[in-house]
Design an enzyme around this catalytic site. Structure first.
Site, PDB file in Angstrom:
ATOM      1  N   ARG A 135     -48.005  11.945  -5.031  1.00 14.67           N
ATOM      2  CA  ARG A 135     -47.382  10.702  -5.487  1.00 14.67           C
ATOM      3  C   ARG A 135     -48.227   9.552  -4.958  1.00 14.67           C
ATOM      4  O   ARG A 135     -48.694   9.594  -3.807  1.00 14.67           O
ATOM      5  CB  ARG A 135     -45.946  10.568  -4.975  1.00 14.67           C
ATOM      6  CG  ARG A 135     -44.927  11.464  -5.665  1.00 14.67           C
ATOM      7  CD  ARG A 135     -44.622  11.019  -7.110  1.00 14.67           C
ATOM      8  NE  ARG A 135     -43.612  11.845  -7.733  1.00 14.67           N
ATOM      9  CZ  ARG A 135     -43.861  12.901  -8.520  1.00 14.67           C
ATOM     10  NH1 ARG A 135     -45.105  13.257  -8.787  1.00 14.67           N
ATOM     11  NH2 ARG A 135     -42.868  13.575  -9.073  1.00 14.67           N
TER      12      ARG A 135
ATOM     13  N   GLU B 138     -47.427   2.871 -10.391  1.00 18.85           N
ATOM     14  CA  GLU B 138     -47.600   3.405 -11.750  1.00 18.85           C
ATOM     15  C   GLU B 138     -46.721   2.676 -12.755  1.00 18.85           C
ATOM     16  O   GLU B 138     -45.578   2.375 -12.409  1.00 18.85           O
ATOM     17  CB  GLU B 138     -47.228   4.902 -11.767  1.00 18.85           C
ATOM     18  CG  GLU B 138     -48.384   5.757 -11.389  1.00 18.85           C
ATOM     19  CD  GLU B 138     -48.060   7.248 -11.375  1.00 18.85           C
ATOM     20  OE1 GLU B 138     -47.415   7.735 -12.322  1.00 18.85           O
ATOM     21  OE2 GLU B 138     -48.471   7.901 -10.416  1.00 18.85           O
TER      22      GLU B 138
ATOM     23  N   HIS C 182     -51.624  10.721 -14.547  1.00 22.05           N
ATOM     24  CA  HIS C 182     -50.504  11.564 -14.099  1.00 22.05           C
ATOM     25  C   HIS C 182     -50.271  12.742 -15.060  1.00 22.05           C
ATOM     26  O   HIS C 182     -49.177  12.894 -15.628  1.00 22.05           O
ATOM     27  CB  HIS C 182     -49.225  10.729 -13.948  1.00 22.05           C
ATOM     28  CG  HIS C 182     -48.255  11.319 -12.958  1.00 22.05           C
ATOM     29  ND1 HIS C 182     -47.439  10.578 -12.155  1.00 22.05           N
ATOM     30  CD2 HIS C 182     -47.988  12.622 -12.648  1.00 22.05           C
ATOM     31  CE1 HIS C 182     -46.700  11.373 -11.396  1.00 22.05           C
ATOM     32  NE2 HIS C 182     -47.021  12.625 -11.692  1.00 22.05           N
TER      33      HIS C 182
HETATM   34  P1  NAD Z   1     -43.229  21.820  -1.950  1.00 21.06           P
HETATM   35  O1  NAD Z   1     -41.912  21.305  -1.506  1.00 21.06           O
HETATM   36  O2  NAD Z   1     -43.373  23.272  -2.313  1.00 21.06           O
HETATM   37  O3  NAD Z   1     -44.351  21.505  -0.853  1.00 21.06           O
HETATM   38  C1  NAD Z   1     -44.450  20.293  -0.175  1.00 21.06           C
HETATM   39  C2  NAD Z   1     -44.992  20.590   1.219  1.00 21.06           C
HETATM   40  O4  NAD Z   1     -45.221  19.344   1.865  1.00 21.06           O
HETATM   41  C3  NAD Z   1     -44.007  21.386   2.089  1.00 21.06           C
HETATM   42  O5  NAD Z   1     -44.672  22.523   2.634  1.00 21.06           O
HETATM   43  C4  NAD Z   1     -43.611  20.409   3.187  1.00 21.06           C
HETATM   44  O6  NAD Z   1     -43.349  21.029   4.428  1.00 21.06           O
HETATM   45  C5  NAD Z   1     -44.839  19.521   3.244  1.00 21.06           C
HETATM   46  N1  NAD Z   1     -44.582  18.218   3.863  1.00 21.06           N
HETATM   47  C6  NAD Z   1     -43.451  17.480   3.831  1.00 21.06           C
HETATM   48  N2  NAD Z   1     -43.616  16.370   4.582  1.00 21.06           N
HETATM   49  C7  NAD Z   1     -44.876  16.415   5.085  1.00 21.06           C
HETATM   50  C8  NAD Z   1     -45.619  15.564   5.928  1.00 21.06           C
HETATM   51  N3  NAD Z   1     -45.086  14.431   6.421  1.00 21.06           N
HETATM   52  N4  NAD Z   1     -46.883  15.915   6.217  1.00 21.06           N
HETATM   53  C9  NAD Z   1     -47.433  17.063   5.754  1.00 21.06           C
HETATM   54  N5  NAD Z   1     -46.759  17.917   4.958  1.00 21.06           N
HETATM   55  C10 NAD Z   1     -45.497  17.603   4.631  1.00 21.06           C
HETATM   56  O7  NAD Z   1     -43.653  20.884  -3.172  1.00 21.06           O
HETATM   57  P2  NAD Z   1     -44.679  21.211  -4.351  1.00 21.06           P
HETATM   58  O8  NAD Z   1     -43.959  21.869  -5.473  1.00 21.06           O
HETATM   59  O9  NAD Z   1     -45.908  21.850  -3.774  1.00 21.06           O
HETATM   60  O10 NAD Z   1     -45.011  19.719  -4.849  1.00 21.06           O
HETATM   61  C11 NAD Z   1     -45.528  18.752  -3.956  1.00 21.06           C
HETATM   62  C12 NAD Z   1     -45.447  17.380  -4.580  1.00 21.06           C
HETATM   63  O11 NAD Z   1     -46.426  17.275  -5.612  1.00 21.06           O
HETATM   64  C13 NAD Z   1     -44.120  17.101  -5.305  1.00 21.06           C
HETATM   65  O12 NAD Z   1     -43.142  16.603  -4.411  1.00 21.06           O
HETATM   66  C14 NAD Z   1     -44.500  16.076  -6.334  1.00 21.06           C
HETATM   67  O13 NAD Z   1     -44.262  14.766  -5.862  1.00 21.06           O
HETATM   68  C15 NAD Z   1     -46.000  16.307  -6.545  1.00 21.06           C
HETATM   69  N6  NAD Z   1     -46.322  16.798  -7.899  1.00 21.06           N
HETATM   70  C16 NAD Z   1     -47.110  16.051  -8.709  1.00 21.06           C
HETATM   71  C17 NAD Z   1     -47.462  16.520  -9.960  1.00 21.06           C
HETATM   72  C18 NAD Z   1     -48.342  15.719 -10.892  1.00 21.06           C
HETATM   73  O14 NAD Z   1     -48.196  15.845 -12.093  1.00 21.06           O
HETATM   74  N7  NAD Z   1     -49.264  14.932 -10.387  1.00 21.06           N
HETATM   75  C19 NAD Z   1     -47.001  17.760 -10.393  1.00 21.06           C
HETATM   76  C20 NAD Z   1     -46.208  18.508  -9.538  1.00 21.06           C
HETATM   77  C21 NAD Z   1     -45.871  18.017  -8.280  1.00 21.06           C
END
Ligand code: NAD
Length: 327
Positions: A241, A270, A288
């Site tokens: 994000r 965005e 995105h």
């Molecule tokens: P997930 O919940 O499986 O993984 C997120 C990880 O981040 C977890 O392991 C968590 O422990 C870790 N985390 C949380 N806070 C943290 C911190 N302060 N420092 C370091 N690590 C931390 O989520 P996911 O399915 O892998 O998705 C991650 C993010 O990617 C989503 O929340 C979303 O915002 C973003 N995303 C973007 C797109 C896109 O189109 N660009 C697509 C999918 C997901």
């Protein structure tokens, strides 16, 4: 509340097949008017009398919307849900759901594509060639950075972070990760990753890829101090994000040569993109689209519709983010 016996569901934006059909089986689907702004008062007005709302990540869903009488569920067509105030939803007994799992591999593919594009200057090279500037092979033409054998730092080792690690393993990359929740030693071994603190990760990595959710703890997780610790040759990739990266600090780091490049799918405000980023050739910019394949976006649409349909039928939606509401 309903006509013809079916509850109303507000569909904020078109979704892909079979999403709408899944919704229409159980609900009267109301389309949010195309030209109406995406602000809370307008959404609240449209949501009056609705059982649920199917939202995209650009729809702000907070107190004003969540206090709509009779609203029972908000189904977000995304895994990230920072556009929704979940504690406030819970206080109003409104269920919130997302679409985890179906987009992991697709998003990891795109993060790796951005990494490769930035390392090997694919976008710059395309523009250069189209402009007719290629006049013959040169020993020093558009030199890039090797991806294989380089060090990759993964910030946030969840579903997508692990997907990226799988890919990077094939490129024989050395991998560091930073996450408050450690992987099991067995998974660390399988992926070939080492857990470190953020300072060490940013200092030792050639490529840094961000995969955390946007929360108050991850807002501006990467800012001037972190850019100051990075290698001058470092390349940052962000598909998480926008606000996780301090965009103004990133522009300053790129302009001053403090870091070498960036590849971004998401932005702090965005759909606005910082003008400083637009002006830089060492940055790859995407709108995105990391989860944007036909199959994945269709699956996300279907999953969000099924979450909604289950709630309409009185069940517990499979991807409930506030499970305390449905024990
Ligand atoms: P997930 O919940 O499986 O993984 C997120 C990880 O981040 C977890 O392991 C968590 O422990 C870790 N985390 C949380 N806070 C943290 C911190 N302060 N420092 C370091 N690590 C931390 O989520 P996911 O399915 O892998 O998705 C991650 C993010 O990617 C989503 O929340 C979303 O915002 C973003 N995303 C973007 C797109 C896109 O189109 N660009 C697509 C999918 C997901």
């Amino acid at each position: 509340m309903s006509t013809g016996g079916k509850p109303r569901v507000l569909l904020m934006h078109p979704i892909l097949d079979p999403g709408r059909a899944v919704l229409a089986e159980v609900a009267e689907v109301i389309d949010y008017p195309n030209a109406r702004p995406l602000d809370e008062p307008s959404i609240r007005q449209a949501a009056e009398g609705c059982f649920g709302i199917v939202t995209l990540l650009k729809d702000p869903i907070r107190e004003t919307v969540l206090s709509t009488p009779g609203l029972k569920i908000v189904s977000n067509v995304a895994v990230g849900f920072d556009n929704i105030d979940v504690p406030t939803a819970t206080a109003h007994k409104v269920m919130v759901t997302n679409t985890p799992g179906v987009l992991d591999e697709t998003t990891a593919d795109f993060a790796f594509a951005l990494l490769m594009a930035a390392a090997r200057r694919v976008v710059e090279a395309d523009v250069f060639t189209r402009q007719g500037l290629y006049k013959g092979w040169e020993i020093d033409l558009m030199l890039g950075t090797d991806v294989h054998d380089a060090t990759l730092g993964i910030i946030g080792m969840g579903r997508i972070g692990r997907g990226l690690a799988h890919r990077a393993k094939g490129f024989n990359m050395r991998m560091l990760y930073y996450d408050p929740t450690p992987l099991t030693p067995e998974v660390e071994r399988q992926l070939g990753v080492t857990r470190v603190d953020l300072g060490r990760l940013v200092a030792e990595s050639d490529f840094i890829s961000v995969h955390v959710p946007l929360t108050k703890d991850t807002l501006h997780l990467l800012s001037t101090p972190q850019f100051g610790q990075m290698k001058r040759s470092a390349i940052l990739i962000n598909t998480s994000r926008g606000p996780v990266v301090d965009e103004a600090a990133l522009v300053a780091a790129l302009k001053s040569g403090r870091i070498a490049g960036a590849a971004l799918d998401v932005y702090e405000r965005e759909p606005a993109v910082h003008p400083g980023l637009i002006a830089l050739a060492n940055v790859v910019l995407a709108p995105h689209i990391a989860s944007g394949t036909v199959r994945t976006r269709s699956e996300m649409s279907a999953m969000a519709a099924r979450n909604m349909a289950t709630a309409v039928r009185g069940g517990r939606p499979p991807n409930l983010l506030n499970p305390e509401l449905k024990r």
